[in-house]
Design a protein around this motif. Structure first.
Motif, short mmCIF file in Angstrom:
data_model
loop_
_atom_site.label_atom_id
_atom_site.label_comp_id
_atom_site.label_asym_id
_atom_site.label_seq_id
_atom_site.Cartn_x
_atom_site.Cartn_y
_atom_site.Cartn_z
N ARG A 1 0.83 -1.20 0.00
CA ARG A 1 0.00 0.00 0.00
C ARG A 1 0.87 1.25 0.00
O ARG A 1 1.87 1.31 0.71
CB ARG A 1 -0.92 0.01 1.23
CG ARG A 1 -1.95 -1.10 1.23
CD ARG A 1 -2.66 -1.20 2.58
NE ARG A 1 -3.82 -2.09 2.50
CZ ARG A 1 -3.75 -3.41 2.60
NH1 ARG A 1 -2.59 -3.99 2.81
NH2 ARG A 1 -4.85 -4.14 2.51
N VAL A 2 0.42 2.24 -0.76
CA VAL A 2 1.05 3.56 -0.74
C VAL A 2 -0.05 4.59 -0.51
O VAL A 2 -1.10 4.55 -1.17
CB VAL A 2 1.81 3.86 -2.04
CG1 VAL A 2 2.36 5.29 -2.03
CG2 VAL A 2 2.97 2.87 -2.22
N SER A 3 0.19 5.49 0.43
CA SER A 3 -0.81 6.50 0.78
C SER A 3 -0.81 7.64 -0.22
O SER A 3 0.09 7.76 -1.07
CB SER A 3 -0.52 7.05 2.18
OG SER A 3 0.56 7.97 2.14
N SER A 4 -1.79 8.51 -0.09
CA SER A 4 -1.91 9.66 -1.00
C SER A 4 -0.80 10.67 -0.80
O SER A 4 -0.64 11.58 -1.61
CB SER A 4 -3.27 10.34 -0.79
OG SER A 4 -3.39 10.81 0.54
N LYS A 5 -0.02 10.51 0.26
CA LYS A 5 1.13 11.40 0.51
C LYS A 5 2.45 10.73 0.15
O LYS A 5 3.51 11.26 0.46
CB LYS A 5 1.14 11.84 1.98
CG LYS A 5 -0.14 12.53 2.45
CD LYS A 5 -0.37 13.85 1.72
CE LYS A 5 -1.67 14.52 2.16
NZ LYS A 5 -1.63 15.02 3.54
N GLY A 6 2.38 9.54 -0.44
CA GLY A 6 3.59 8.86 -0.89
C GLY A 6 4.28 8.05 0.19
O GLY A 6 5.49 7.85 0.15
N GLN A 7 3.50 7.54 1.13
CA GLN A 7 4.06 6.73 2.22
C GLN A 7 3.80 5.26 1.96
O GLN A 7 2.66 4.87 1.68
CB GLN A 7 3.44 7.16 3.55
CG GLN A 7 3.70 8.62 3.88
CD GLN A 7 2.65 9.21 4.81
OE1 GLN A 7 1.56 8.65 4.98
NE2 GLN A 7 2.96 10.34 5.41
N LEU A 8 4.84 4.45 2.06
CA LEU A 8 4.74 3.01 1.85
C LEU A 8 4.33 2.32 3.14
O LEU A 8 4.99 2.46 4.17
CB LEU A 8 6.07 2.45 1.36
CG LEU A 8 6.18 0.93 1.27
CD1 LEU A 8 5.31 0.39 0.14
CD2 LEU A 8 7.65 0.51 1.07
N TYR A 9 3.23 1.57 3.08
CA TYR A 9 2.77 0.76 4.21
C TYR A 9 2.91 -0.70 3.81
O TYR A 9 2.30 -1.16 2.84
CB TYR A 9 1.31 1.07 4.55
CG TYR A 9 1.09 2.40 5.22
CD1 TYR A 9 0.87 2.49 6.60
CD2 TYR A 9 1.11 3.58 4.49
CE1 TYR A 9 0.67 3.70 7.22
CE2 TYR A 9 0.91 4.81 5.11
CZ TYR A 9 0.69 4.87 6.47
OH TYR A 9 0.50 6.08 7.08
N LEU A 10 3.69 -1.45 4.58
CA LEU A 10 3.87 -2.86 4.28
C LEU A 10 2.68 -3.71 4.69
O LEU A 10 2.54 -4.85 4.26
CB LEU A 10 5.14 -3.38 4.97
CG LEU A 10 6.45 -2.71 4.54
CD1 LEU A 10 7.62 -3.26 5.34
CD2 LEU A 10 6.69 -2.88 3.04
N CYS A 11 1.81 -3.14 5.54
CA CYS A 11 0.61 -3.83 6.00
C CYS A 11 -0.42 -2.78 6.37
O CYS A 11 -0.06 -1.67 6.80
CB CYS A 11 0.94 -4.72 7.20
SG CYS A 11 -0.49 -5.55 7.96
N LEU A 12 -1.70 -3.12 6.23
CA LEU A 12 -2.76 -2.21 6.63
C LEU A 12 -2.68 -1.87 8.11
O LEU A 12 -3.09 -0.79 8.53
CB LEU A 12 -4.12 -2.86 6.31
CG LEU A 12 -5.39 -2.07 6.64
CD1 LEU A 12 -5.40 -0.72 5.93
CD2 LEU A 12 -6.62 -2.88 6.27
#
Length: 323
Positions: free
Chosen positions: A259-270
């Motif tokens: 997942r990548v947020s609308s601000k460009g942050q990578l999330y490896l898990c919800l």
């Protein structure tokens, strides 16, 4: 390729394009959006660079999420940008359906392959109660429009809520009997702002699963880029029923999505406790540094979430990174 320490291959990117939403769903944003500014959302060039890097590492499917992605005035251009990236085979969208009837044709022409529409009740009054919007008829008309304009895959997302739709399975089965679409029941997940609501409303998908199997529904095989749903079919029904049960045993064993947020942050898990900021790596047309960063970051992906241990990570609500 994007392969983690547990030999899971990641071919699916869930890309949020905004945290804003115009619905007030009881399980997500009951007090309305807490996004105080739309500033800082990923731009079209940044989205292209991000998706290009993921595609070069084996990603084949991009799902555009939010918040409500149709609040982005450039959503049609975002769809076209993602679909034009070499290697991307499927572009999907998750939406509350507010603008589906109006824009489905434009989205399909831009390259949209699939759309998931949130419909938590087929009863207009209950839908209004859950979402804060008296729009059920309009949204179901949008679903029909999406099918009519040729979007290849149309799905309905229904969050299971004990007090609102626990007894509505017969209504949902009637809905899919003559419609070639998939309706997926999603277990309510605990986030950092909904503990008391979760305790009141959580309903296990296992009860639905047992009813389906008793009635002759058969589990279908998964594709390599499919999401976490277990999808069932029945010979007497045109439509299918899916189940997303994050509290089930081994739910994370076949995880294939980042997942990548609308601000460009990578999330490896919800439900992770942290994220990695990709923004600085999206300013260059050269994707090699971003590719290396993604591969290195993936080494830190945990084997499983800890929802069963009542740990929901740093996620404030599902609109933050698109569920």
């Amino acid at each position: 390729m994007l392969i983690d320490a547990y030999q899971r291959r990641f071919t699916y990117l869930r890309l949020s394009v905004t945290e804003s939403c115009n619905f007030r769903c009881t399980y997500c944003l009951p007090d309305g959006t807490d996004c105080d500014s739309r500033a800082g959302e990923l731009t079209l060039p940044e989205i292209r660079r991000l998706v290009t890097a993921f595609a070069r590492l084996g990603t084949r499917k991009v799902r555009i999420t939010g918040g409500e992605p149709s609040l982005r005035k450039d959503l049609t251009e975002i769809i076209a940008t993602c679909k034009a990236v070499p290697g991307i085979e499927k572009v999907a969208l998750t939406t509350n359906g507010y603008r589906l009837q109006r824009d489905a044709a434009a989205w399909q022409a831009a390259g949209l392959d699939a759309v998931n529409v949130s419909v938590d009740s087929l009863d207009a009054a209950t839908f209004h109660l859950v979402t804060g919007q008296d729009k059920l008829a309009d949204i179901l008309a949008g679903v029909a429009t999406a099918k009519a304009v040729g979007i290849k895959q149309v799905k309905i997302n229904t969050v299971l809520l004990k007090q609102h739709n626990a007894l509505a399975l017969p209504d949902f089965l009637s809905f899919v009997k003559q419609q070639d679409l998939s309706l997926r029941f999603i277990e309510l997940m605990r986030t950092n702002d909904n503990l008391s609501f979760y305790q009141r409303q959580h309903l296990s998908g296992a009860s639905i699963q047992q009813q389906l199997e008793t009635q002759g529904w058969q589990l279908l095989p998964k594709g390599i880029s499919d999401g976490p749903a277990l999808e069932y079919a029945h010979p007497h029904y045109q439509g299918r029923i899916g189940l997303i049960m994050p509290y089930s045993k081994d739910f994370c064993a076949d995880c294939n999505r980042l997942r990548v947020s609308s601000k460009g942050q990578l999330y490896l898990c919800l439900f992770t406790d942290s994220y990695q900021d990709l923004r600085s790596l999206l300013q260059s047309e050269h994707s090699a540094p971003l590719e290396r960063f993604l591969q290195q970051a993936l080494a830190g992906k945990a084997q499983s979430h800890q929802l069963q241990q009542q740990h929901s990570g740093s996620t404030r609500h599902l609109a933050q990174i698109g569920g």
